[in-house]
Design a protein around this motif. Structure first.
Motif, PDB file in Angstrom:
ATOM      1  N   ILE A 195       0.849  -1.191   0.000  1.00 41.68           N
ATOM      2  CA  ILE A 195       0.000   0.000   0.000  1.00 41.68           C
ATOM      3  C   ILE A 195       0.880   1.235   0.000  1.00 41.68           C
ATOM      4  O   ILE A 195       1.861   1.313   0.743  1.00 41.68           O
ATOM      5  N   SER A 196       0.523   2.198  -0.836  1.00 45.86           N
ATOM      6  CA  SER A 196       1.266   3.460  -0.853  1.00 45.86           C
ATOM      7  C   SER A 196       0.314   4.647  -0.989  1.00 45.86           C
ATOM      8  O   SER A 196      -0.523   4.689  -1.887  1.00 45.86           O
ATOM      9  N   GLY A 197       0.493   5.583  -0.070  1.00 46.74           N
ATOM     10  CA  GLY A 197      -0.212   6.849  -0.150  1.00 46.74           C
ATOM     11  C   GLY A 197       0.781   8.002  -0.252  1.00 46.74           C
ATOM     12  O   GLY A 197       0.424   9.160  -0.009  1.00 46.74           O
ATOM     13  N   LYS A 198       2.013   7.678  -0.626  1.00 48.57           N
ATOM     14  CA  LYS A 198       3.038   8.721  -0.740  1.00 48.57           C
ATOM     15  C   LYS A 198       2.664   9.700  -1.850  1.00 48.57           C
ATOM     16  O   LYS A 198       2.195   9.290  -2.914  1.00 48.57           O
ATOM     17  N   VAL A 229       0.915   9.013  -5.523  1.00 47.03           N
ATOM     18  CA  VAL A 229      -0.420   9.509  -5.878  1.00 47.03           C
ATOM     19  C   VAL A 229      -0.380  10.122  -7.275  1.00 47.03           C
ATOM     20  O   VAL A 229      -1.231   9.822  -8.134  1.00 47.03           O
ATOM     21  N   ARG A 230       0.603  10.971  -7.510  1.00 43.06           N
ATOM     22  CA  ARG A 230       0.697  11.657  -8.809  1.00 43.06           C
ATOM     23  C   ARG A 230       0.950  10.673  -9.945  1.00 43.06           C
ATOM     24  O   ARG A 230       0.314  10.738 -11.003  1.00 43.06           O
ATOM     25  N   ASP A 242      -0.808  14.140   4.044  1.00 40.06           N
ATOM     26  CA  ASP A 242       0.099  14.192   2.897  1.00 40.06           C
ATOM     27  C   ASP A 242      -0.548  13.582   1.658  1.00 40.06           C
ATOM     28  O   ASP A 242      -0.432  14.122   0.545  1.00 40.06           O
ATOM     29  N   THR A 243      -1.224  12.461   1.855  1.00 41.89           N
ATOM     30  CA  THR A 243      -1.876  11.790   0.728  1.00 41.89           C
ATOM     31  C   THR A 243      -2.979  12.655   0.140  1.00 41.89           C
ATOM     32  O   THR A 243      -3.044  12.880  -1.083  1.00 41.89           O
ATOM     33  N   ALA A 254      -5.506  16.589  -3.586  1.00 44.11           N
ATOM     34  CA  ALA A 254      -6.086  17.923  -3.789  1.00 44.11           C
ATOM     35  C   ALA A 254      -5.371  18.662  -4.915  1.00 44.11           C
ATOM     36  O   ALA A 254      -5.998  19.414  -5.681  1.00 44.11           O
ATOM     37  N   ASP A 255      -4.066  18.448  -5.042  1.00 44.16           N
ATOM     38  CA  ASP A 255      -3.320  19.066  -6.150  1.00 44.16           C
ATOM     39  C   ASP A 255      -3.836  18.574  -7.502  1.00 44.16           C
ATOM     40  O   ASP A 255      -3.856  19.328  -8.482  1.00 44.16           O
ATOM     41  N   LEU A 256      -4.251  17.312  -7.554  1.00 48.86           N
ATOM     42  CA  LEU A 256      -4.795  16.760  -8.795  1.00 48.86           C
ATOM     43  C   LEU A 256      -6.091  17.466  -9.179  1.00 48.86           C
ATOM     44  O   LEU A 256      -6.386  17.660 -10.360  1.00 48.86           O
TER      45      LEU A 256
END
Length: 332
Positions: A98-101, A105-106, A137-138, A143-145
């Motif tokens: 699992i990764s939410g880094k 994400v990007r 952080d995730t 939100a940037d997306l």
């Protein structure tokens, strides 16, 4: 049939009263049939079902490609949801992480956009919460997306009430997706009240108890050779299925009395929990899609709702919903 449209959360999203889960089209629930799956997707649109749910992990990208290719000419009719965070590769499909880094994400979003063949995702979920990355952080990266126009709305899946609150402070969360059915009601204690307080829509996955509540799975032999339910979910072990069969027979008896199928009655119960609850039963066949869609026309009386809930006491269900390893992926 003209499917009713409802608000999903309080951020402006509008979807069909019922969605379509696409996971089983590509993996986990037996043999694939991409031609029938594509026909099922298009039939859903004809029925007014516009809320399609996929994920990058389903078929390790194959499901997104199938959905994207199928809806290409009708993209404007679809409210498209996909997910990230479960990490697998085709080289080693049995290895999960699992990764939410933020950087993941990007990268995951760009990969999904490419596979889907679209310029934006309507609802982008974190599929599982990464215990090693702060949710702030995730969601900040998610939100940037939104700011970049790659994603319209944000969602979480299988997140705890505390995590939901933390995430919602960073950016409004439109929907929470978590298992919910007559067979699994843990969300009622804390999670449903939390999302309702915050104006977050609730999307139950497996509203048919992974197919069990249809009454068509009496023993392990009823599952196909490539069906992994008995390996992944303790409730589908031979011993548990035998014990749980008593419960589904009670639902079937009520359904017969009402003149509907057991699965339709189980879906009607989920729909009766409120217009903010939008289930996404999964199927890869038009026949079952049409049966599921018809459940939106079934109206239950308060007495019938009570009778159904009494038919499946939660303390009588045999087996945990996930095995010991999978439970590590559930946010506490």
């Amino acid at each position: 049939m003209s499917m009713e449209k409802v608000k999903l959360g309080s951020q402006g999203a509008v979807v069909s009263r019922m969605g379509l889960g696409c996971m089983g089209m590509s993996e986990f629930y037996g043999e694939r049939n991409d031609e029938e799956s594509a026909a099922t997707l298009l039939r859903a649109l004809d029925l007014g079902i516009n809320f399609f749910d996929t994920a990058d992990v389903y078929g390790i990208g194959d499901n997104e490609e199938l959905v994207g290719k199928t809806i290409a000419r009708r993209r404007d009719e679809v409210f498209l949801a996909t997910k990230f965070a479960n990490v697998r590769t085709k080289a080693d499909p049995n290895k999960w992480s699992i990764s939410g880094k933020p950087e993941y994400v990007r990268a995951a979003c760009d990969a999904s956009l490419k596979r889907l063949g679209v310029d934006h995702i309507d609802l982008y979920y974190q599929h599982r919460v990464d215990p090693n990355t702060p949710i702030e952080d995730t969601v900040g990266a998610m939100a940037d997306l939104v700011k970049q126009g790659k994603v319209r709305y944000l969602g979480l899946s299988e997140a705890s009430a505390a995590t939901i609150r933390r995430a919602h402070k960073v950016h409004p969360i439109t929907a929470l997706q978590t298992e919910y059915s007559l067979w699994e009601r843990h969300v009622e204690a804390e999670i449903l009240p939390t999302v309702r307080e915050l104006g977050i829509g609730f999307v139950p996955y497996s509203p048919l108890g992974r197919g069990f509540l249809t009454g068509t799975i009496a023993n392990v032999s009823d599952l196909g050779e490539k069906d992994t339910r008995n390996a992944r979910y303790p409730r589908f072990s031979e011993e548990a299925l035998e014990k749980n069969q008593v419960l589904v027979e009670r639902v079937r008896a009520i359904a017969e009395r009402k003149g509907v199928k057991a699965g339709q009655l189980a879906l009607a119960w989920v729909l009766a929990q409120g217009e903010d609850v939008v289930p996404i039963p999964g199927t890869k066949r038009r026949k079952y899609l049409e049966e599921n869609a018809a459940a939106t026309a079934i109206k239950l009386t308060p007495t019938e709702i009570e009778e159904l809930e009494a038919a499946i006491p939660q303390d009588e269900i045999a087996g945990e919903r996930y095995g010991a390893n999978a439970l590590k992926a559930i946010d506490k």
